[in-house]
Design a protein around this motif. Structure first.
Motif, short mmCIF file in Angstrom:
data_model
loop_
_atom_site.label_atom_id
_atom_site.label_comp_id
_atom_site.label_asym_id
_atom_site.label_seq_id
_atom_site.Cartn_x
_atom_site.Cartn_y
_atom_site.Cartn_z
N ALA A 285 0.83 -1.20 0.00
CA ALA A 285 0.00 0.00 0.00
C ALA A 285 0.87 1.26 0.00
O ALA A 285 0.64 2.20 -0.77
CB ALA A 285 -0.94 0.00 1.21
N ALA B 86 3.95 1.55 -1.10
CA ALA B 86 4.62 1.68 -2.41
C ALA B 86 3.66 2.23 -3.46
O ALA B 86 4.03 3.09 -4.27
CB ALA B 86 5.18 0.34 -2.84
N LEU B 87 2.42 1.76 -3.46
CA LEU B 87 1.43 2.23 -4.44
C LEU B 87 1.16 3.73 -4.22
O LEU B 87 1.13 4.50 -5.19
CB LEU B 87 0.12 1.45 -4.28
N LEU B 88 0.98 4.12 -2.96
CA LEU B 88 0.68 5.52 -2.67
C LEU B 88 1.87 6.42 -3.01
O LEU B 88 1.69 7.49 -3.60
CB LEU B 88 0.28 5.68 -1.19
N GLY C 7 4.18 5.82 -5.22
CA GLY C 7 4.28 5.86 -6.68
C GLY C 7 3.30 6.83 -7.31
O GLY C 7 3.69 7.71 -8.08
N ALA D 195 8.30 8.31 -10.02
CA ALA D 195 7.44 7.31 -9.39
C ALA D 195 8.17 5.98 -9.25
O ALA D 195 7.96 5.25 -8.28
CB ALA D 195 6.16 7.13 -10.21
N GLY E 176 8.51 4.53 -5.64
CA GLY E 176 7.80 3.27 -5.40
C GLY E 176 8.74 2.14 -5.02
O GLY E 176 8.46 1.38 -4.09
N ALA F 141 10.17 2.86 -1.48
CA ALA F 141 9.11 2.75 -0.47
C ALA F 141 8.77 1.28 -0.22
O ALA F 141 8.62 0.86 0.93
CB ALA F 141 7.86 3.51 -0.92
N ALA F 142 8.67 0.48 -1.28
CA ALA F 142 8.30 -0.93 -1.13
C ALA F 142 9.34 -1.67 -0.29
O ALA F 142 9.00 -2.35 0.68
CB ALA F 142 8.19 -1.58 -2.51
N ILE G 184 -5.55 -4.86 -3.64
CA ILE G 184 -5.80 -3.58 -2.95
C ILE G 184 -5.78 -2.37 -3.87
O ILE G 184 -6.28 -1.32 -3.50
CB ILE G 184 -4.81 -3.34 -1.78
N LEU H 191 -7.83 1.16 -3.02
CA LEU H 191 -6.90 2.16 -2.49
C LEU H 191 -6.89 3.42 -3.36
O LEU H 191 -6.96 4.55 -2.86
CB LEU H 191 -5.50 1.55 -2.40
N ALA I 133 2.34 2.83 -10.97
CA ALA I 133 2.64 2.52 -9.57
C ALA I 133 2.39 1.04 -9.28
O ALA I 133 3.14 0.41 -8.52
CB ALA I 133 1.79 3.39 -8.65
#
Lengths: 125, 240
Positions: free
Chosen positions: A104, A106-108, A110, B106, B110, B113-114, B173, B177, B192
């Protein structure tokens, strides 16, 4: 359809060959994709020597059909994973929580950065 | 089962034909149900096909190796399908060229963040170090992730499990989301998703919207290049 499928396989084959010959750290099919893209970009110039399936929409139809069923192709690997779920289950719910939250996040991250920079270059929709 | 029925079953269960046919029909059924339910994310055809087939294999005591002898023909098509991504990429090349900068940003956001959030959350919840190593490459496509896990001292099989779970989670999700944060730009959503949830995310994106699928395919491909560079750099920092 057969020519289109053959062409996709040929691009993949050349991709695999290049990867092995040059030691490029990339999957063969990705190089194959780049080769097919290059071919499409040059198809008007190359039209006289290319099979007509490349220009008459057949290649598009075959490719779109394959991609529409991309889900099917993950099933064999997925079934293998179900049988190895013990690797994850033994660590309890912690891993599942980490996977859900991080996906979640990572999606946000991105989409947020994409939208922000799209606004910056005047590409907002 | 009579003696002859049993002999027939023993014969059929050993041929690739049975498991290939089963894979295709279970998928077609799961896909029909998914379409009937307007592509509801919880009706994900990969997820449901996988557990149904898994149950059938366990009820019939069929080893995975026997199953894969049939299913490999479907698995094999992943290669040509990856090459086929060039077609939507070519069709949307002008749209793609206009958003190169947003895609680059992105991708980096992304991918980092992941990896960082997954490892830090798991670490905080007490997951052991050797598992964290296999968790780091979870957003890239299976083959690449297994390679990273091998090089960084992780377990490639565990990495594969985590990658496929991540793909399924992302595919499920993403729609709720994105609707919740009101992002309707299919380029951003697709891209993303490809970065966070590789091929399974891309498969989902293609079922919803061709533009989203195209961008998801690009995101997946680019992250396959970036994450192998990021993991060895970030992992020592995250684990210390």
């Amino acid at each position: 359809m057969l020519v289109s499928l053959g062409l996709l396989l040929l691009c993949q084959l050349l991709g695999e060959a290049l990867v092995h010959a040059l030691g490029v750290p990339l999957p063969g099919p990705v190089i194959g994709m780049a080769l097919l893209l290059a071919l499409l970009l040059m198809r008007d110039t190359l039209a006289p020597v290319l099979p007509h399936e490349v220009g008459d929409g057949t290649l598009e139809k075959t490719s779109t059909g394959l991609l529409a069923n991309l889900s099917l192709m993950f099933i064999p690997a997925g079934v293998g994973v179900v049988q190895r779920l013990d690797l994850v289950v033994s660590h309890g719910p912690a891993i599942l929580v980490a996977l859900i939250v991080s996906t979640a996040v990572a999606l946000l991250a991105g989409v947020a950065v994409f939208r922000l920079l799209a606004r910056l270059v005047g590409e907002e929709t | 089962m009579s003696q002859s029925d049993f002999a027939l079953w023993v014969y059929l269960s050993r041929t690739p034909l049975l498991w290939l046919t089963l894979t295709i029909f279970v998928y077609v059924l799961a896909d029909r149900i998914s379409a009937k339910l307007h592509r509801n994310p919880l009706a994900n055809p990969v997820l449901h096909s996988v557990w149904v087939i898994g149950l059938i294999l366990s009820f019939t005591h069929t080893p995975y190796r026997t199953y894969f002898e049939g299913a490999q023909f479907v698995h094999f098509m992943l290669g040509p399908a990856t090459v086929a991504l060039a077609v939507p990429l070519y069709a949307h090349r002008r749209t793609v060229m206009r958003v190169l900068l947003p895609m680059a940003g992105a991708l980096v956001a992304g991918a980092i963040a992941a990896m960082v959030s997954a490892v830090l959350i798991a670490k905080a919840l007490g997951v052991p170090h050797d598992v964290l190593i296999s968790l780091a490459p979870k957003s890239v496509t299976v083959g690449v992730a297994m390679g990273i896990a091998e090089r960084t001292g992780g377990d490639p099989s565990l990495a594969a499990v985590l990658v496929l779970m991540t793909g399924a989670i992302g595919a499920i999700i993403v729609t709720p989301l994105m609707n919740a944060v009101r992002v309707r730009d299919m380029r951003a959503r697709g891209f993303a998703l490809g970065v966070a949830a590789h091929g399974i995310g891309t498969a989902r994106a293609f079922q919803v919207d061709v533009m989203a699928g195209t961008f998801s395919g690009i995101g997946m491909g680019l992250n396959g290049l970036l994450t192998p560079i990021l993991v060895p750099v970030f992992l020592p920092l995250l684990l210390s």
